[in-house]
Write an enzyme that holds these catalytic residues in place. Structure first.
Site, short mmCIF file in Angstrom:
data_model
loop_
_atom_site.label_atom_id
_atom_site.label_comp_id
_atom_site.label_asym_id
_atom_site.label_seq_id
_atom_site.Cartn_x
_atom_site.Cartn_y
_atom_site.Cartn_z
N ILE A 28 -7.61 -1.47 -41.31
CA ILE A 28 -8.65 -1.63 -40.43
C ILE A 28 -9.90 -2.23 -41.30
O ILE A 28 -10.57 -3.27 -40.93
CB ILE A 28 -9.17 -0.28 -40.07
CG1 ILE A 28 -8.10 0.21 -39.03
CG2 ILE A 28 -10.37 -0.12 -39.46
CD1 ILE A 28 -8.27 1.59 -38.81
N ARG A 49 2.94 -8.43 -47.66
CA ARG A 49 4.43 -8.33 -47.75
C ARG A 49 4.87 -9.01 -46.50
O ARG A 49 4.46 -8.91 -45.49
CB ARG A 49 4.49 -6.78 -47.98
CG ARG A 49 4.34 -6.11 -49.12
CD ARG A 49 4.91 -4.80 -49.02
NE ARG A 49 4.46 -3.94 -50.57
CZ ARG A 49 3.19 -3.10 -50.58
NH1 ARG A 49 2.56 -3.14 -49.30
NH2 ARG A 49 3.27 -2.53 -51.46
N THR A 54 1.53 -5.90 -40.31
CA THR A 54 0.12 -6.63 -40.09
C THR A 54 0.23 -8.27 -40.36
O THR A 54 -0.81 -8.78 -39.84
CB THR A 54 -0.83 -6.13 -41.06
OG1 THR A 54 -0.52 -6.45 -42.32
CG2 THR A 54 -1.18 -4.67 -40.69
N ASP A 84 -5.61 3.26 -51.55
CA ASP A 84 -5.44 3.60 -53.11
C ASP A 84 -4.35 3.68 -53.88
O ASP A 84 -3.97 3.47 -54.78
CB ASP A 84 -6.41 4.71 -53.13
CG ASP A 84 -7.85 4.62 -52.85
OD1 ASP A 84 -8.29 3.30 -52.88
OD2 ASP A 84 -8.68 5.47 -52.62
N GLN A 87 -2.10 0.93 -54.73
CA GLN A 87 -2.84 -0.24 -55.66
C GLN A 87 -2.25 -0.31 -56.92
O GLN A 87 -2.10 -1.59 -57.44
CB GLN A 87 -4.33 -0.18 -55.72
CG GLN A 87 -5.02 -0.31 -54.30
CD GLN A 87 -6.55 -0.17 -54.59
OE1 GLN A 87 -7.16 -0.02 -55.61
NE2 GLN A 87 -7.25 -0.02 -53.42
N HIS A 109 -13.46 0.38 -53.19
CA HIS A 109 -13.30 1.71 -53.38
C HIS A 109 -13.33 1.64 -54.99
O HIS A 109 -12.25 0.89 -55.50
CB HIS A 109 -12.56 2.42 -52.67
CG HIS A 109 -12.47 4.15 -52.96
ND1 HIS A 109 -13.59 4.63 -53.20
CD2 HIS A 109 -11.50 4.97 -53.13
CE1 HIS A 109 -13.43 6.05 -53.39
NE2 HIS A 109 -12.13 6.01 -53.22
N ASP A 192 -18.14 9.56 -53.08
CA ASP A 192 -17.31 9.21 -52.03
C ASP A 192 -16.48 10.56 -51.65
O ASP A 192 -16.33 11.21 -50.52
CB ASP A 192 -16.68 8.12 -51.87
CG ASP A 192 -15.98 7.60 -50.60
OD1 ASP A 192 -16.61 7.51 -49.92
OD2 ASP A 192 -14.81 7.75 -50.70
N GLU A 228 -19.93 23.96 -27.51
CA GLU A 228 -21.23 24.20 -28.16
C GLU A 228 -20.81 24.00 -29.65
O GLU A 228 -21.73 23.90 -30.21
CB GLU A 228 -21.40 25.71 -27.97
CG GLU A 228 -21.83 26.14 -26.75
CD GLU A 228 -23.11 25.42 -26.24
OE1 GLU A 228 -23.83 24.99 -26.92
OE2 GLU A 228 -23.22 25.16 -24.89
N SER A 253 -34.88 21.40 -28.64
CA SER A 253 -35.88 22.27 -27.97
C SER A 253 -36.34 23.05 -29.13
O SER A 253 -36.01 23.15 -30.28
CB SER A 253 -34.99 23.27 -27.17
OG SER A 253 -34.12 24.20 -27.82
#
Length: 334
Positions: A28, A49, A54, A84, A87, A109, A192, A228, A253
């Protein structure tokens, strides 16, 4: 001292104008950033790869795609956007052997560098551009002519041009439109992870469950408790994000304002803050990083699969599946 920040008119794309860039990963965040860079006129190749899920997606979206090692060999800046936990191995096997003097590795990151899962050679630049938003939003805001704010950092400035590169990279994904802020790899990863664990994910998730359970155990209908304690949370968070906490209180309110100001501190009190400090200390010491790596290497699915299954079977999730169909009938939301 005020945090250094940069806006769009203070930054140029010129430092990356003729630089070959490899974006490693097309999840993403990788898809969003690679597409934004390409649309900004940069020379981008996606490194993946072979036969991965993807590869065809990246090609269909107009990208030139190569194997990771081939993309690294021909590129001067390597922007690493795989998860992560992947990597370290990818860097060791496919990236490091193809790094030569004056190249740059970049991240969104700080974990792999800060915790020394990756130990880069001394003769390259190491930089970070960390958008403060999910990849989908990084792309959406860019296409709208704006952008997502980012944190920027330089860990290693071998060429003495690392700051020019990181700011140009931030500009290319749209982040200088709202503005970018200076940080360090250490500060980025520790804050983070802390935010995810005690506030944004873990804290909010537990607050929702405990408040829902309190109402249901007191005899109120689960559907009413869902609205709620979960559904309306987004409405309040949207107000906080846009106007701040005081601005939110000025837009609800008077009863909500008085009740929140007087009771909230009883629910999240000093004992809660003490536990937050314990979580932060675990992050700072490396305890959490070691725990996460150990569990991931043992079996990454079992690291959280049991807990997710337990959550999925909670009454709030069962009620929510039905109510979300009522609120978003045209979308396949569960």
């Amino acid at each position: 001292m005020a945090t250094r920040r940069w806006l769009d008119d203070q930054v140029s794309l010129d430092p990356l104008k003729d630089v070959k860039i490899a974006v490693i990963g097309y999840g993403i965040q990788g898809a969003a950033q690679a597409s934004n860079m390409k649309d900004s006129g940069l020379n981008v190749t996606v490194g993946l790869r072979p036969n991965g899920k993807t590869w065809e997606k990246a090609v269909s979206e107009g990208h030139r795609v190569l194997k990771v090692d081939d993309a690294v060999k021909e590129s001067e800046l390597i922007h690493i956007l795989i998860p992560d936990m992947e990597q370290e191995v990818t860097f060791k096997n496919e990236i490091a052997p193809n790094l030569t003097e004056n190249k740059t590795i970049s991240f969104s990151h700080g974990a792999a560098i800060h915790w020394r899962w990756i130990q880069p050679p001394q003769n390259i630049d190491v930089i970070m551009v960390a958008p403060k938003g999910p990849g989908q939003r990084v792309r959406e805001l860019f296409l709208e002519g704006f952008g997502t704010p980012s944190l920027v950092a330089v860990h290693q400035d071998y060429t003495k041009k690392a700051w020019d590169k990181v700011l140009a990279l931030a500009k290319s994904i749209g982040s200088t439109k709202p503005g970018v802020l200076e940080t360090t790899f250490k500060e980025e990863v520790e804050t983070d992870w802390f935010g995810e664990q005690v506030d944004l994910c873990g804290g909010v998730h537990q607050m929702i469950l405990k408040s829902f359970e309190t109402l249901v155990e007191a005899g109120y209908q689960p559907e009413i408790a869902y609205f709620e304690c979960l559904h309306e949370l987004k409405l309040i968070v949207d107000l906080i994000q846009k106007y701040g906490i005081t601005g939110m209180y000025n837009r609800v309110s008077e009863t909500a304002r008085y009740g929140g100001l007087t009771r909230g501190k009883r629910v999240i009190d000093q004992s809660s803050k003490s536990k937050m400090k314990e979580v932060l200390e675990e992050i700072q010491s490396g305890h959490f990083a070691n725990e996460w790596v150990t569990n991931y290497k043992k079996d990454k699915k079992s690291a959280f699969e049991t807990m997710l299954l337990e959550l999925e079977n909670h009454e709030i999730e069962k009620v929510g599946k039905d109510l979300r169909k009522m609120m978003w009938p045209k979308e396949n939301i569960t």
